[in-house]
Enzyme design. Structure first.
Site, PDB file in Angstrom:
ATOM      1  N   SER A 240      37.950 -15.567  36.553  1.00 40.20           N
ATOM      2  CA  SER A 240      38.277 -13.953  36.194  1.00 40.20           C
ATOM      3  C   SER A 240      37.494 -13.246  35.103  1.00 40.20           C
ATOM      4  O   SER A 240      37.605 -12.230  34.993  1.00 40.20           O
ATOM      5  CB  SER A 240      39.652 -13.923  35.920  1.00 40.20           C
ATOM      6  OG  SER A 240      40.401 -14.161  37.315  1.00 40.20           O
TER       7      SER A 240
ATOM      8  N   LYS B 154      42.668  -6.821  28.010  1.00 40.33           N
ATOM      9  CA  LYS B 154      43.462  -7.066  29.450  1.00 40.33           C
ATOM     10  C   LYS B 154      45.109  -7.319  29.088  1.00 40.33           C
ATOM     11  O   LYS B 154      45.345  -8.075  28.204  1.00 40.33           O
ATOM     12  CB  LYS B 154      42.902  -8.583  30.105  1.00 40.33           C
ATOM     13  CG  LYS B 154      43.352  -8.944  31.206  1.00 40.33           C
ATOM     14  CD  LYS B 154      42.720 -10.101  31.684  1.00 40.33           C
ATOM     15  CE  LYS B 154      42.931 -10.815  32.973  1.00 40.33           C
ATOM     16  NZ  LYS B 154      42.400 -11.812  33.391  1.00 40.33           N
TER      17      LYS B 154
ATOM     18  N   SER C  55      41.092 -11.340  37.986  1.00 41.19           N
ATOM     19  CA  SER C  55      42.386 -10.751  37.292  1.00 41.19           C
ATOM     20  C   SER C  55      41.613  -9.878  36.021  1.00 41.19           C
ATOM     21  O   SER C  55      42.531  -9.075  35.614  1.00 41.19           O
ATOM     22  CB  SER C  55      43.330 -11.804  36.804  1.00 41.19           C
ATOM     23  OG  SER C  55      42.375 -12.554  35.726  1.00 41.19           O
TER      24      SER C  55
END
Length: 476
Positions: free
Chosen positions: A185, A86, A161
């Site tokens: 998230s 990420k 996210s």
């Protein structure tokens, strides 16, 4: 000539080196000689290239680096297994963009603490995945790049996210990807894309220094996977690299537990109740647990009435810190005027209510004790992961304005923030579907340090109600 219509479902599963394998399956295939790490990485690159034009999940591509690592893979249980990281943690040689256009990203000089631990398990990073700006929103919708779309229904959000990571795992591009969770998230995108998403106990995994200094350490890192055994294997292997000695070890969880548990369930979250459809699916899951021999009873949600406002104020303080301190964090190119309306709205909310912030922080810190007392009476809490069905793309677009987006966020994300405040582990499992045939996660949470119990129960539920994944019949 009209633009081609976007397909409603998108996946890249085909008869290649990855096939239908989960991450542990890829490990076994490489170990047996059935496939090589180079073949597997090439398959993941090809799959990503096939689906990302529709999904919009990739923030940074590092194909050549991944190919080089696959040719001489590092050790570790997951050696040669492709993944993504990420884009809010540092990976050496890749920029960390945090989902925003507010600054110019430069390649990181070194891996962050989380990345070092993550890649030490042998995983091969193909690049980085998109997120909402600074991780603030529960949908990744960028004004220039567009939304991250859900492979189960491309007119819908991939959720929160960690949306980019979830979209790529759900679409079959990679079997496992990094995610993190400051308000849901990991669990939110797992819920809407049909994945397993476990938010570990606070401190379970290595964490970057900035997150360790937070007044309330609400963020936990983890993974998104298509099987419980992949999540269990990752925690086992991560524990070999980094171990918090204050927590009981997770060890090697490979089968359901034998202990019958005291399970409380609720369909009311942080000041909101779930929709009728979500309530019905939660009751079905409660009934399944009862059929499996667990003691199940309805309970009141443990979160106090002050919790939604306290969490929103603290969440907003993180946005405010980025607005005020963006230049010191991201360099001279930082331009706060390029931040989106939600980020500015959260910062403004904090400025208006700043005198309340110390009290909110104090109450959030006390939630760990509230949760500990709840789990003296109940081993596990069952709730829906989200209060309503998955919203369409645009429903949470920052350009709608702060008031509109916050109201919609609080209506949808009513259950997950509690464990971010308490620090307890929680997992979303793909146990239900909505009326429009989209995945709907059910969330199980347990007391501090009890990931092993959650994994054993998750394996039992996975066996009782096998998870459905994209790729069995739908074309790309």
């Amino acid at each position: 000539m009209p633009a081609p219509e976007t397909p409603s479902r998108v996946h890249a599963v085909t008869d290649d080196a990855l096939g239908h394998l989960d991450a542990v399956g890829v490990v076994e295939a490489i170990a047996s000689g059935a496939v090589g790490a180079t073949e597997v990485v090439e398959a993941a690159i090809a799959r990503t290239e096939a689906v990302d034009p529709v999904l919009g999940a990739v923030a940074w591509r590092a194909w050549e680096r991944a190919r080089a690592e696959a040719a001489a893979p590092r050790g570790g249980f997951f050696s040669g297994v492709p993944t993504f990281v990420k884009d809010n943690v540092d990976v050496a040689g890749m920029p960390t963009l945090h989902g925003t256009d507010a600054f110019v990203g430069r390649p990181a000089a070194r891996d962050g603490d989380l990345t070092r631990m993550y890649l030490a398990t042998g995983l091969v990073a193909l690049g980085k995945t998109r997120l909402s700006e600074l991780g603030m929103n529960a949908a990744a919708e960028h004004p220039r790049l567009g939304p991250v779309r859900n492979p189960w229904g491309t007119g819908h959000t991939a959720g929160a996210s960690s949306a980019g990571s979830a979209a790529l795992v759900a679409a079959g591009a990679v079997p496992i990807a990094h995610a993190n969770d400051g308000g849901g998230s990991i669990r939110i995108p797992a819920s809407v894309t049909g994945l397993v998403g476990l938010k570990p106990t606070r401190g379970r995994l290595a964490q970057d220094a900035l997150l360790r200094r937070m007044p309330v350490r609400i963020v936990s890192d983890g993974v998104l996977t298509r099987s419980v055994r992949d999540t269990a294997a990752f925690l086992r292997e991560a524990e070999k690299v980094y171990r918090d000695l204050s927590l009981p070890p997770v060890c090697d969880i490979t089968r359901p537990g034998r202990q019958r548990l005291r399970i409380g369930f609720t369909t009311s979250g942080a000041g909101r109740s779930a929709s009728l459809e979500v309530v019905e699916q939660t009751l079905r899951t409660a009934a399944l647990l009862e059929e499996l021999g667990h003691h199940v009873e309805e309970v009141a949600a443990p979160a106090p009435a002050s919790f939604p406002d306290d969490f929103l104020l603290y969440w907003g303080s993180l946005a405010a810190a980025s607005v005020v301190g963006g230049r010191s964090q991201h360099g001279r190119t930082f331009d706060r005027t390029r931040l989106d309306e939600l980020t500015h709205g959260l910062a403004d909310h904090v400025r208006r209510h700043l005198p309340r912030l110390p009290g909110a922080v104090a109450r959030l810190r006390r939630t760990a004790g509230v949760s500990a007392r709840f789990h003296e009476r109940h081993d596990v809490l069952l709730s829906p992961t989200l209060a309503t069905a998955t919203p369409p793309v645009g429903h949470l677009a920052p350009g709608l304005g702060y008031g509109c987006v916050i109201e919609r966020l609080q209506e949808w994300v009513a259950f997950t923030p509690w464990q971010n405040a308490t620090g307890d582990p929680a997992v979303s499992l793909p146990l239900a579907r909505t009326a429009d045939d989209l995945p709907l996660g059910m969330m199980l949470s347990a007391g501090h340090g009890r990931e092993a119990l959650l994994l054993e129960l998750s394996l039992e539920l996975e066996q009782a109600r096998p998870f459905t994944h994209l790729g069995r019949s739908e074309p790309v």
